[in-house]
Design a protein around this motif. Sequence first.
Motif, PDB file in Angstrom:
ATOM      1  N   HIS A   3      26.677  26.935  40.314  1.00  0.00           N
ATOM      2  CA  HIS A   3      27.786  27.880  40.346  1.00  0.00           C
ATOM      3  C   HIS A   3      28.976  27.370  39.529  1.00  0.00           C
ATOM      4  O   HIS A   3      29.683  28.165  38.899  1.00  0.00           O
ATOM      5  CB  HIS A   3      28.212  28.150  41.790  1.00  0.00           C
ATOM      6  CG  HIS A   3      27.248  29.010  42.552  1.00  0.00           C
ATOM      7  ND1 HIS A   3      26.101  28.523  43.119  1.00  0.00           N
ATOM      8  CD2 HIS A   3      27.257  30.350  42.802  1.00  0.00           C
ATOM      9  CE1 HIS A   3      25.442  29.506  43.710  1.00  0.00           C
ATOM     10  NE2 HIS A   3      26.123  30.615  43.535  1.00  0.00           N
ATOM     11  N   SER A  25      27.958  37.426  32.469  1.00  0.00           N
ATOM     12  CA  SER A  25      27.772  37.190  33.903  1.00  0.00           C
ATOM     13  C   SER A  25      26.649  38.042  34.494  1.00  0.00           C
ATOM     14  O   SER A  25      25.924  37.575  35.377  1.00  0.00           O
ATOM     15  CB  SER A  25      29.084  37.441  34.665  1.00  0.00           C
ATOM     16  OG  SER A  25      29.505  38.781  34.549  1.00  0.00           O
ATOM     17  N   TYR A  43      29.159  42.276  41.324  1.00  0.00           N
ATOM     18  CA  TYR A  43      29.573  40.890  41.474  1.00  0.00           C
ATOM     19  C   TYR A  43      30.233  40.359  40.207  1.00  0.00           C
ATOM     20  O   TYR A  43      31.100  39.491  40.263  1.00  0.00           O
ATOM     21  CB  TYR A  43      28.375  40.016  41.857  1.00  0.00           C
ATOM     22  CG  TYR A  43      28.090  40.005  43.334  1.00  0.00           C
ATOM     23  CD1 TYR A  43      28.757  39.128  44.189  1.00  0.00           C
ATOM     24  CD2 TYR A  43      27.178  40.879  43.906  1.00  0.00           C
ATOM     25  CE1 TYR A  43      28.508  39.118  45.554  1.00  0.00           C
ATOM     26  CE2 TYR A  43      26.916  40.890  45.265  1.00  0.00           C
ATOM     27  CZ  TYR A  43      27.585  40.004  46.082  1.00  0.00           C
ATOM     28  OH  TYR A  43      27.338  40.008  47.437  1.00  0.00           O
ATOM     29  N   SER A  47      33.908  38.068  39.336  1.00  0.00           N
ATOM     30  CA  SER A  47      34.050  36.900  38.471  1.00  0.00           C
ATOM     31  C   SER A  47      34.995  37.184  37.306  1.00  0.00           C
ATOM     32  O   SER A  47      35.795  36.330  36.906  1.00  0.00           O
ATOM     33  CB  SER A  47      32.682  36.454  37.948  1.00  0.00           C
ATOM     34  OG  SER A  47      32.111  37.429  37.102  1.00  0.00           O
ATOM     35  N   LEU A 196      32.134  36.406  50.243  1.00  0.00           N
ATOM     36  CA  LEU A 196      32.712  35.265  49.550  1.00  0.00           C
ATOM     37  C   LEU A 196      32.352  34.004  50.324  1.00  0.00           C
ATOM     38  O   LEU A 196      32.615  33.914  51.516  1.00  0.00           O
ATOM     39  CB  LEU A 196      34.233  35.404  49.452  1.00  0.00           C
ATOM     40  CG  LEU A 196      34.785  36.549  48.595  1.00  0.00           C
ATOM     41  CD1 LEU A 196      36.305  36.579  48.678  1.00  0.00           C
ATOM     42  CD2 LEU A 196      34.354  36.385  47.152  1.00  0.00           C
ATOM     43  N   ASP A 197      31.717  33.042  49.645  1.00  0.00           N
ATOM     44  CA  ASP A 197      31.318  31.810  50.311  1.00  0.00           C
ATOM     45  C   ASP A 197      31.729  30.606  49.469  1.00  0.00           C
ATOM     46  O   ASP A 197      32.440  30.738  48.474  1.00  0.00           O
ATOM     47  CB  ASP A 197      29.814  31.803  50.592  1.00  0.00           C
ATOM     48  CG  ASP A 197      28.995  32.110  49.331  1.00  0.00           C
ATOM     49  OD1 ASP A 197      29.538  31.910  48.222  1.00  0.00           O
ATOM     50  OD2 ASP A 197      27.844  32.555  49.458  1.00  0.00           O
ATOM     51  N   SER A 199      29.978  28.750  47.501  1.00  0.00           N
ATOM     52  CA  SER A 199      29.442  28.780  46.141  1.00  0.00           C
ATOM     53  C   SER A 199      30.331  29.614  45.211  1.00  0.00           C
ATOM     54  O   SER A 199      30.502  29.282  44.032  1.00  0.00           O
ATOM     55  CB  SER A 199      28.012  29.324  46.137  1.00  0.00           C
ATOM     56  OG  SER A 199      27.971  30.648  46.636  1.00  0.00           O
ATOM     57  N   THR A 200      30.911  30.682  45.761  1.00  0.00           N
ATOM     58  CA  THR A 200      31.827  31.507  44.966  1.00  0.00           C
ATOM     59  C   THR A 200      33.081  30.721  44.606  1.00  0.00           C
ATOM     60  O   THR A 200      33.565  30.784  43.472  1.00  0.00           O
ATOM     61  CB  THR A 200      32.221  32.772  45.737  1.00  0.00           C
ATOM     62  OG1 THR A 200      31.042  33.474  46.150  1.00  0.00           O
ATOM     63  CG2 THR A 200      33.061  33.700  44.872  1.00  0.00           C
ATOM     64  N   MET A 203      32.355  28.367  41.831  1.00  0.00           N
ATOM     65  CA  MET A 203      32.322  29.071  40.552  1.00  0.00           C
ATOM     66  C   MET A 203      33.745  29.321  40.049  1.00  0.00           C
ATOM     67  O   MET A 203      34.030  29.155  38.851  1.00  0.00           O
ATOM     68  CB  MET A 203      31.580  30.405  40.697  1.00  0.00           C
ATOM     69  CG  MET A 203      31.410  31.167  39.395  1.00  0.00           C
ATOM     70  SD  MET A 203      30.279  32.571  39.533  1.00  0.00           S
ATOM     71  CE  MET A 203      31.174  33.618  40.687  1.00  0.00           C
TER      72      MET A 203
END
Length: 248
Positions: A3, A25, A43, A47, A196-197, A199-200, A203
């Motif tokens: 990520h 993306s 998604y 980003s 949203l976690d 990993s997000t 990134m």
Amino acid sequence: MLHFFLGIVIGSVVGLTGAGGALISIPLFMHFLHLSLKDASVYSLLSVIFASFINFIMQKKEAQIKTSIFLVLFSAVGSYLSSPWKSVLSNFYVSLLIIIISLFALFNVWKKRAFREKQHLTSFYIYWGIVIFSGFILGILTTFTGLGGGVLMVPVMLRFLNFNQQQAVASSLFVITISSAISLIIQVSQGFVFALDVSTLIMFGGMLCSALLIKLLMKHVSTHRLLLIQRIIFSMVVLASWLKLLST
């Protein structure tokens, strides 16, 4: 690590070109995160919002805010009117739209143009007609394809509004931040759910690092070389996107 790498790539493309964030993306999310085209397009908006905002902060002195605000306002109208039709648009037509738009952008990014004095560009009404029409189309395309709008806006700003490269990039970053946020809010209000976690956030960290590196690059690289880098990266993004979209 994956990520963070995705964030670096997306952030670098957005910051250097003012366009192409969704073009890169969407295929990356489809390939590495195994999302469908429609899910990846939504998604990608998330980003693009973060990447374009961070890079706009770094380049805000070059932005043409007045014109950009009008582009944002009319893109909101386009997003609102087109959002009910997104669910009935097939993957084939979404892919076709992305390819056609990117072809238009690729041609205009590489096309040599003679600089014209702004007062000789066009009449007041034609200038703002172009701004209003471009904003409306931007909103429709952002909703249908997940493109942040820069892939359309940068060529329009260069060719029709007579911005220089850095003005076009910075103004595009401002426009795609707001227009992508509006499109995402509209789609979430109509039932799209995403999470949203950690990993997000990782990134987003990659995007922040890329924005800082681009700021440093712009201080130490000549305008001519920077323009060449921007053109090459944009072209690579378009080609990579075509390969992925045509293989689905």
